[in-house]
Design an enzyme around this catalytic site. Structure first.
Site, PDB file in Angstrom:
ATOM      1  N   HIS A 152       0.865  -1.171   0.000  1.00 14.54           N
ATOM      2  CA  HIS A 152       0.000   0.000   0.000  1.00 14.54           C
ATOM      3  C   HIS A 152       0.907   1.228   0.000  1.00 14.54           C
ATOM      4  CE1 HIS A 152      -2.583  -3.005   2.093  1.00 14.54           C
ATOM      5  NE2 HIS A 152      -3.583  -2.385   1.463  1.00 14.54           N
TER       6      HIS A 152
ATOM      7  N   ASP B 254       2.125   2.220   3.352  1.00 12.49           N
ATOM      8  CA  ASP B 254       3.083   1.301   3.995  1.00 12.49           C
ATOM      9  C   ASP B 254       4.509   1.778   3.794  1.00 12.49           C
ATOM     10  OD1 ASP B 254       1.004  -0.511   4.511  1.00 12.49           O
ATOM     11  OD2 ASP B 254       1.267  -1.443   2.557  1.00 12.49           O
TER      12      ASP B 254
END
Length: 437
Positions: free
Chosen positions: A101, A104
């Site tokens: 993501h 992240d």
């Protein structure tokens, strides 16, 4: 670069008799199965979020994870260091892919502009590490569910400004995925659903979600991104009901809004469980529609009603998964992405290796078992014979559209009654599968 896993060598295949916990017993990347190597068949991917960002906290306690590479700050420098550590881990594990993501890999800033700048800085490191190791990006995605702005959803939010922010975030995530050579991009509607219908205009929200995806497809074409788009089903949690609730619901949505040519499905085992299905069911639904794209390889605890994201260790499960994947021609742009986390009690860095090795070995065994079942042929032949009445005569006429109710009534009036049925032999087939396990 100073290594974090300096006491761990590259994980090698040592065979079933090995007692080395840091060696593969069944996953031999060069072994050929049905004309392709295991590496080509399985296309393993390490997820950035659970593996490098999950603190192993839960509703009742703070995180337990010992992660010496993380200084606890939300700085770009820490994110850059974490990226290098991630590639050290993936390289030693021998996985060919990773997935992330956007939030992240880089910290969110005070503004969208600052956030994008942070992301660009870390992407530069990811590009360097991809070039150094040969590891590739399986897919990227945008986190449209953690930040409080997405309290009512993202593309389905009642607030048009939130829709606009989500669009800007996905635009950047698509650009980054394209820059990194990603093989795909996933849309997971973490909060695209509702908690109560009392405050929800479902028709309008679904139309907004479709509009959002069409805008993404348009932008994909504009920037020349050739990767596959995926939508990922999940029925609930955190919302009471999510619009992408299972494979069938996703396919219905894609057909209704003219998106079926642009998106395939990224299926997760634990999400299938939450939807009340088996993973094999979800794979069959997607595969029969030509929409089987990629797999989030994990499992859930059937005694618990939430997304536990455990590493897959059941050989029955992996054999079923690989039987269906092989049946539909195998992966092209997708792969087996370990959307799984170690248990809260498994808090040391080495546990990350144990977990991934176990999952990779389980799928290697599943692949070999599935290939053996297919080579044996008895299962396929049984299914073929079970539907033999449709291959000629009346059945073939019905399937070809050359019969109608009047003709079928006349046929049964003459026949009088259905005179033959044959056993489904479920127990026989279960025993047959056990021969290979």
């Amino acid at each position: 670069m100073e290594t974090v896993f300096k006491n761990i060598s590259k994980i090698k295949y040592e065979g079933p008799k090995s007692r080395n916990p840091l060696a593969f017993k069944h996953y031999n990347p060069a072994e050929v199965v049905e004309g392709k190597t295991m590496r080509e068949h399985l296309r393993f991917s390490v997820v950035y979020w659970h593996t490098f960002r999950n603190a192993l906290s839960d509703q009742f306690g703070v995180g337990t994870a010992i992660r010496p590479w993380d200084d606890g700050s939300n700085s770009v420098a820490n994110a850059e260091n974490r990226a290098r550590v991630a590639f050290e881990f993936i390289e030693k594990l021998g996985a060919p892919f990773y997935a992330f993501h956007d939030r992240d890999i880089a910290p969110e800033g005070r503004t969208l502009r600052e956030t994008n700048k942070n992301l660009d800085a870390v992407v530069k490191v990811l590009k360097e590490e991809q070039k150094r190791t040969g590891i590739k990006l399986l897919w990227g995605t945008a986190n449209l569910f953690t930040q409080p702005r997405f309290v009512h959803g993202a593309a389905t939010s009642c607030n048009a400004d939130v829709f606009a922010f989500a669009a800007a975030q996905v635009k950047k995530a698509l650009e980054v995925t394209h820059e990194l050579g990603g093989a795909g991009y996933v849309f997971w509607g973490g909060r695209e659903g509702y908690s109560t219908l009392l405050n929800t205009n479902m028709k309008r929200e679904l139309e907004h979600l479709a509009k959002f995806l069409h805008l993404a497809v348009d932008y994909k074409k504009k920037i020349g991104f050739k990767g596959q788009f995926y939508i990922e089903p999940k029925p609930k949690e955190p919302t009471k009901h999510q619009y992408d609730s299972d494979a069938a619901a996703c396919l219905n949505f894609l057909r209704e809004y003219d998106l079926l040519d642009d998106l395939k499905l990224n299926l997760e085992t634990n999400h299938a469980t939450l939807a009340g299905h088996t993973m094999q069911h979800e794979l069959e639904v997607a595969g029969s529609a030509g929409a089987l794209g990629s797999v989030d390889a994990n499992t859930g605890d059937e005694l618990l009603g939430w997304d536990t994201d455990q590493f897959p260790t059941s050989v029955y499960l992996t054999a079923q998964v690989m039987l269906t994947i092989l049946k539909y021609g195998g992966f092209t742009t997708g792969g087996l992405n370990f959307d799984a986390k170690v248990r809260r009690e498994s808090f040391e860095p080495v546990d990350l290796f144990h977990a991934h090795i176990g999952g990779m070995d389980a799928f290697a065994r599943g692949l070999k078992i599935a290939a053996a079942i297919r080579k044996d042929g008895r299962l396929a032949e049984f299914v073929k014979q079970r539907y033999a009445s449709w291959d000629s005569g009346l059945g073939a006429k019905i399937e070809s559209g050359k019969s109608d109710f009047t003709e079928l009534e006349a046929y049964m009036l003459k026949q009088g009654e259905v005179t033959t049925n044959v056993s489904g032999r479920q127990e026989f087939l279960e025993n047959l599968i056990n021969e290979f396990i």
